[in-house]
Structure formats: structure tokens, C-alpha cells
Motif scaffolding. Structure first.
Motif, PDB file in Angstrom:
ATOM      1  N   MET A   1     -18.112   7.316  77.850  1.00 19.28           N
ATOM      2  CA  MET A   1     -19.578   7.250  77.790  1.00 19.28           C
ATOM      3  C   MET A   1     -20.032   5.813  77.983  1.00 19.28           C
ATOM      4  SD  MET A   1     -22.075   8.705  74.780  1.00 19.28           S
ATOM      5  CE  MET A   1     -23.844   8.635  74.956  1.00 19.28           C
ATOM      6  N   GLY A   2     -21.079   5.626  78.752  1.00 20.70           N
ATOM      7  CA  GLY A   2     -21.540   4.287  79.078  1.00 20.70           C
ATOM      8  C   GLY A   2     -22.475   3.686  78.041  1.00 20.70           C
ATOM      9  N   PHE A   3     -22.996   2.522  78.378  1.00 17.89           N
ATOM     10  CA  PHE A   3     -23.926   1.792  77.528  1.00 17.89           C
ATOM     11  C   PHE A   3     -25.138   1.470  78.386  1.00 17.89           C
ATOM     12  CE2 PHE A   3     -25.677  -1.838  75.298  1.00 17.89           C
ATOM     13  CZ  PHE A   3     -25.501  -1.495  73.965  1.00 17.89           C
ATOM     14  N   ALA A   4     -26.313   2.011  78.003  1.00 18.31           N
ATOM     15  CA  ALA A   4     -27.499   1.960  78.857  1.00 18.31           C
ATOM     16  C   ALA A   4     -28.542   0.970  78.343  1.00 18.31           C
ATOM     17  CB  ALA A   4     -28.113   3.359  78.957  1.00 18.31           C
ATOM     18  N   GLU A   5     -29.579   0.795  79.149  1.00 21.17           N
ATOM     19  CA  GLU A   5     -30.698  -0.079  78.775  1.00 21.17           C
ATOM     20  C   GLU A   5     -31.308   0.339  77.448  1.00 21.17           C
ATOM     21  OE1 GLU A   5     -33.569  -2.977  78.835  1.00 21.17           O
ATOM     22  OE2 GLU A   5     -32.047  -2.778  80.404  1.00 21.17           O
ATOM     23  N   SER A   6     -31.430   1.641  77.217  1.00 21.66           N
ATOM     24  CA  SER A   6     -32.001   2.124  75.959  1.00 21.66           C
ATOM     25  C   SER A   6     -31.122   1.736  74.766  1.00 21.66           C
ATOM     26  CB  SER A   6     -32.173   3.645  76.004  1.00 21.66           C
ATOM     27  OG  SER A   6     -30.937   4.287  76.260  1.00 21.66           O
ATOM     28  N   ASP A   7     -29.810   1.724  74.958  1.00 19.15           N
ATOM     29  CA  ASP A   7     -28.904   1.303  73.891  1.00 19.15           C
ATOM     30  C   ASP A   7     -29.096  -0.173  73.574  1.00 19.15           C
ATOM     31  OD1 ASP A   7     -27.591   3.845  73.732  1.00 19.15           O
ATOM     32  OD2 ASP A   7     -26.468   3.321  75.540  1.00 19.15           O
ATOM     33  N   TRP A   8     -29.239  -0.978  74.613  1.00 17.98           N
ATOM     34  CA  TRP A   8     -29.434  -2.413  74.409  1.00 17.98           C
ATOM     35  C   TRP A   8     -30.767  -2.696  73.718  1.00 17.98           C
ATOM     36  CZ3 TRP A   8     -26.953  -6.544  73.613  1.00 17.98           C
ATOM     37  CH2 TRP A   8     -27.527  -7.810  73.790  1.00 17.98           C
ATOM     38  N   ARG A   9     -31.812  -1.990  74.109  1.00 16.76           N
ATOM     39  CA  ARG A   9     -33.109  -2.162  73.452  1.00 16.76           C
ATOM     40  C   ARG A   9     -33.009  -1.790  71.979  1.00 16.76           C
ATOM     41  NH1 ARG A   9     -35.353   0.387  78.108  1.00 16.76           N
ATOM     42  NH2 ARG A   9     -35.613   2.288  76.878  1.00 16.76           N
ATOM     43  N   HIS A  10     -32.242  -0.747  71.687  1.00 20.15           N
ATOM     44  CA  HIS A  10     -32.064  -0.329  70.298  1.00 20.15           C
ATOM     45  C   HIS A  10     -31.354  -1.418  69.495  1.00 20.15           C
ATOM     46  CE1 HIS A  10     -31.415   2.208  66.837  1.00 20.15           C
ATOM     47  NE2 HIS A  10     -30.100   2.083  66.940  1.00 20.15           N
ATOM     48  N   LEU A  11     -30.278  -1.989  70.044  1.00 23.05           N
ATOM     49  CA  LEU A  11     -29.535  -3.026  69.340  1.00 23.05           C
ATOM     50  C   LEU A  11     -30.410  -4.240  69.061  1.00 23.05           C
ATOM     51  CD1 LEU A  11     -26.897  -1.429  69.778  1.00 23.05           C
ATOM     52  CD2 LEU A  11     -25.823  -3.589  70.477  1.00 23.05           C
ATOM     53  N   THR A  12     -31.094  -4.732  70.085  1.00 21.82           N
ATOM     54  CA  THR A  12     -31.876  -5.952  69.916  1.00 21.82           C
ATOM     55  C   THR A  12     -33.096  -5.723  69.023  1.00 21.82           C
ATOM     56  OG1 THR A  12     -32.952  -5.479  72.046  1.00 21.82           O
ATOM     57  CG2 THR A  12     -31.107  -7.025  72.048  1.00 21.82           C
ATOM     58  N   SER A  13     -33.687  -4.538  69.082  1.00 20.68           N
ATOM     59  CA  SER A  13     -34.828  -4.259  68.207  1.00 20.68           C
ATOM     60  C   SER A  13     -34.376  -4.175  66.751  1.00 20.68           C
ATOM     61  CB  SER A  13     -35.540  -2.964  68.620  1.00 20.68           C
ATOM     62  OG  SER A  13     -34.695  -1.835  68.439  1.00 20.68           O
ATOM     63  N   ARG A  14     -33.186  -3.636  66.522  1.00 23.85           N
ATOM     64  CA  ARG A  14     -32.664  -3.574  65.145  1.00 23.85           C
ATOM     65  C   ARG A  14     -32.289  -4.972  64.641  1.00 23.85           C
ATOM     66  NH1 ARG A  14     -34.070   0.422  62.106  1.00 23.85           N
ATOM     67  NH2 ARG A  14     -32.166   0.349  60.867  1.00 23.85           N
ATOM     68  N   MET A  15     -31.780  -5.826  65.516  1.00 27.58           N
ATOM     69  CA  MET A  15     -31.515  -7.201  65.115  1.00 27.58           C
ATOM     70  C   MET A  15     -32.809  -7.872  64.667  1.00 27.58           C
ATOM     71  SD  MET A  15     -28.894  -8.634  68.028  1.00 27.58           S
ATOM     72  CE  MET A  15     -27.311  -7.860  68.340  1.00 27.58           C
ATOM     73  N   ALA A  16     -33.861  -7.684  65.451  1.00 28.90           N
ATOM     74  CA  ALA A  16     -35.154  -8.288  65.117  1.00 28.90           C
ATOM     75  C   ALA A  16     -35.695  -7.709  63.819  1.00 28.90           C
ATOM     76  CB  ALA A  16     -36.142  -8.068  66.264  1.00 28.90           C
ATOM     77  N   TRP A  17     -35.475  -6.414  63.600  1.00 27.76           N
ATOM     78  CA  TRP A  17     -35.946  -5.770  62.371  1.00 27.76           C
ATOM     79  C   TRP A  17     -35.250  -6.349  61.148  1.00 27.76           C
ATOM     80  CZ3 TRP A  17     -33.181  -2.466  58.971  1.00 27.76           C
ATOM     81  CH2 TRP A  17     -33.972  -1.886  57.973  1.00 27.76           C
ATOM     82  N   VAL A  18     -33.920  -6.485  61.194  1.00 24.70           N
ATOM     83  CA  VAL A  18     -33.183  -7.053  60.058  1.00 24.70           C
ATOM     84  C   VAL A  18     -33.633  -8.487  59.802  1.00 24.70           C
ATOM     85  CG1 VAL A  18     -30.924  -7.728  59.176  1.00 24.70           C
ATOM     86  CG2 VAL A  18     -31.166  -5.583  60.411  1.00 24.70           C
ATOM     87  N   GLU A  19     -33.765  -9.264  60.869  1.00 22.21           N
ATOM     88  CA  GLU A  19     -34.229 -10.644  60.714  1.00 22.21           C
ATOM     89  C   GLU A  19     -35.582 -10.677  60.017  1.00 22.21           C
ATOM     90  OE1 GLU A  19     -35.541 -14.507  63.442  1.00 22.21           O
ATOM     91  OE2 GLU A  19     -34.854 -12.657  64.407  1.00 22.21           O
ATOM     92  N   GLY A  20     -36.510  -9.830  60.454  1.00 17.20           N
ATOM     93  CA  GLY A  20     -37.845  -9.801  59.861  1.00 17.20           C
ATOM     94  C   GLY A  20     -37.833  -9.360  58.415  1.00 17.20           C
ATOM     95  N   ARG A  21     -37.023  -8.351  58.079  1.00 17.17           N
ATOM     96  CA  ARG A  21     -36.970  -7.858  56.710  1.00 17.17           C
ATOM     97  C   ARG A  21     -36.393  -8.913  55.774  1.00 17.17           C
ATOM     98  NH1 ARG A  21     -40.393  -6.258  55.584  1.00 17.17           N
ATOM     99  NH2 ARG A  21     -39.545  -5.557  53.577  1.00 17.17           N
ATOM    100  N   LEU A  22     -35.361  -9.627  56.215  1.00 16.59           N
ATOM    101  CA  LEU A  22     -34.752 -10.640  55.359  1.00 16.59           C
ATOM    102  C   LEU A  22     -35.689 -11.827  55.160  1.00 16.59           C
ATOM    103  CD1 LEU A  22     -31.077 -10.561  56.661  1.00 16.59           C
ATOM    104  CD2 LEU A  22     -31.996  -9.537  54.579  1.00 16.59           C
ATOM    105  N   LYS A  23     -36.400 -12.194  56.216  1.00 13.59           N
ATOM    106  CA  LYS A  23     -37.379 -13.275  56.076  1.00 13.59           C
ATOM    107  C   LYS A  23     -38.482 -12.874  55.109  1.00 13.59           C
ATOM    108  CE  LYS A  23     -36.760 -15.631  60.511  1.00 13.59           C
ATOM    109  NZ  LYS A  23     -37.380 -15.943  61.835  1.00 13.59           N
ATOM    110  N   ALA A  24     -38.883 -11.607  55.146  1.00 16.90           N
ATOM    111  CA  ALA A  24     -39.916 -11.130  54.241  1.00 16.90           C
ATOM    112  C   ALA A  24     -39.454 -11.189  52.789  1.00 16.90           C
ATOM    113  CB  ALA A  24     -40.304  -9.692  54.600  1.00 16.90           C
ATOM    114  N   LYS A  25     -38.146 -11.155  52.579  1.00 16.14           N
ATOM    115  CA  LYS A  25     -37.586 -11.235  51.236  1.00 16.14           C
ATOM    116  C   LYS A  25     -37.281 -12.670  50.822  1.00 16.14           C
ATOM    117  CE  LYS A  25     -35.547  -6.625  51.520  1.00 16.14           C
ATOM    118  NZ  LYS A  25     -36.274  -6.048  50.374  1.00 16.14           N
ATOM    119  N   GLY A  26     -37.641 -13.623  51.677  1.00 14.65           N
ATOM    120  CA  GLY A  26     -37.476 -15.029  51.335  1.00 14.65           C
ATOM    121  C   GLY A  26     -36.211 -15.669  51.854  1.00 14.65           C
TER     122      GLY A  26
END
Length: 236
Positions: A1-26
Motif C-alpha cells: 500500500m502506498g503513501f498519498a498526499e492525503s496521508d502526508w497532510r494528515h501527518l503534518t496537520s497532526r504535528m501542528a495540532w500537537v505543537e499547538g496543544r503543548l504550547k497552550a499548556k505552557g
């Protein structure tokens, strides 16, 4: 099974989400460092030299999106609390920020990564104390993330299984390769599930691993509690 543009968008959006949540916690965290993709010739050179075939999802990822990435957080499980919490070094140091996941580049090719790993792993006590079956399997192992948590553990990909198993090599278990060390089946599927639980340090993923399927249960009770904690603005 391959790795598509949608998979990459999911990975990078989740990275941004974790970064934002941790910053919100100080927490003080760096934005993920994404490495540029590599030339397809690296894939061919790897196969020609080793006789091994890289899976299509890894090929798609490193040639189409990124040769690797790193981020500064190192999320884990603290103490004996029932609730899942970040590790003490979150946003400050963290093993994930020291060594990139994958890490292929023009200067350090896929073949270089494989050869360096094979040389280094056989230069440890694994060569003398490792069990015979793990020694036999190790030449078919490709490194994904070395020095997990800043220590001597590694996350690797077995190229002799279908789908390729993602395995956590624990130095305390003499880098044993067996069913109990499998944390995913198929790199693309592993990355999607890993992203869903916030890229928790692989040394702590046993909390989320389904014992029967040996992959990340990203919709299970533990995962839901962990994501709820990350999302909770009141949980410091």
C-alpha cells in the motif's frame, strides 16, 4: 500500500495540532523540522547494493514528501498515574529532537542509513548476546528512528515481512526481534495511527498497542483518554 498526499497532510496537520496543544499548556516547543524529499535513484541504489526491496509506502514518503523529520516533544507516560501525561522533558529536550525519524538526505542516503545502522548494531553486545533468530533477521532491518528517547533503543522496519513490520528494538532485551516487539504492520498504517495518538515516543507505545493485532489502537480507551488530556484546556 502506498503513501498519498492525503496521508502526508494528515501527518503534518497532526504535528501542528500537537505543537499547538503543548504550547497552550505552557510548553516551549519547536516547530517540526521537515527534510526535503530524496531522488528516486537512492531507492534503486539501495536495492542494487543490498538485494532488499523497500516497501512502496516508504518509497512514496521519502521521494514525494520528506526524507525525514524531527520534533522537539517527547511524549510519554509519567509514573504510575492512571492518566497519560507528557514526559518530563516535553518541549525542553526530548529524544525526538536529537535524531530525525528516517533522516535520508542528499548527503546521507537510504543506503548510508542502512549500512551505518547494520554496522553499529553489530558493534554492540547484540553480536555476542543476541538470540540466534534475531541475529538472522537483522540484515533485513531498516532503521526508522535511532536513539529513542536519547537512549540505546531504536525503531526499525522489517523488510522481510509483508506488510513490513515496525519493530521497537529494546537494548534491555538485547535488541530481540519477535512478535512482542512489533508496534505496527506497514509503515504507512503505522504512521497514520502514530499521528492519531500524537507521535508518542515509541518506547511508550506499549500503552496503546493492541496485544492481538500488534498495532496502535488509536481509538481505544487509552488513546481516547490521552487525546482528551491533550485537548483539555484545564489540564496543565
Amino acid at each position: 500500500m502506498g503513501f498519498a498526499e492525503s496521508d502526508w497532510r494528515h501527518l503534518t496537520s497532526r504535528m501542528a495540532w500537537v505543537e499547538g496543544r503543548l504550547k497552550a499548556k505552557g510548553a516551549t516547543v519547536r516547530s517540526p523540522d521537515l527534510m526535503p524529499p530524496v531522488d528516486r535513484a537512492q531507492v534503486d541504489a539501495f536495492s542494487d547494493r543490498t538485494g532488499l526491496r523497500l516497501p512502496q509506502d516508504l518509497i512514496d514518503l521519502v521521494t514525494g514528501f520528506a526524507g525525514g523529520w524531527s520534533f522537539s516533544w517527547n511524549l510519554g507516560v509519567a509514573g504510575t498515574d492512571r492518566w497519560l501525561r507528557p514526559g518530563v522533558d516535553v518541549g525542553a529536550f526530548g529524544g525526538n529532537g536529537e535524531v530525525p525519524f528516517l533522516g535520508a538526505s542528499r548527503e546521507t542516503t537510504l543506503l548510508d542509513l542502512y549500512q551505518q545502522f547494520q554496522e553499529e548494531i553489530h558493534d554492540t553486545f547484540f553480536a555476542d548476546a543476541g538470540d540466534a533468530e534475531s541475529l538472522r533477521r537483522m540484515p533485513s532491518v531498516f532503521p526508522l528512528h535511532l536513539f529513542e528517547g536519547g537512549g540505546g533503543d531504536s525503531t526499525v522496519l522489517r523488510l522481510d515481512t509483508s506488510p513490513c513490520e515496525v519493530v521497537f528494538l529494546d537494548h534491555e532485551k538485547t535488541y530481540r526481534i519477535d512478535e512482542g516487539q512489533v508496534i505496527g504492520r506497514g509503515l504507512g498504517d503505522f504512521l497514520r495511527r502514530w499521528a492519531n495518538v500524537g507521535f508518542v515516543s515509541c518506547e511508550y507505545l506499549d500503552v496503546f498497542i493492541d496485544a492481538e493485532g500488534r498495532d496502535i489502537d488509536d481509538v481505544g480507551i487509552a488513546a481516547r483518554e490521552w487525546i482528551r488530556w491533550l485537548d483539555d484546556p484545564e489540564a496543565a
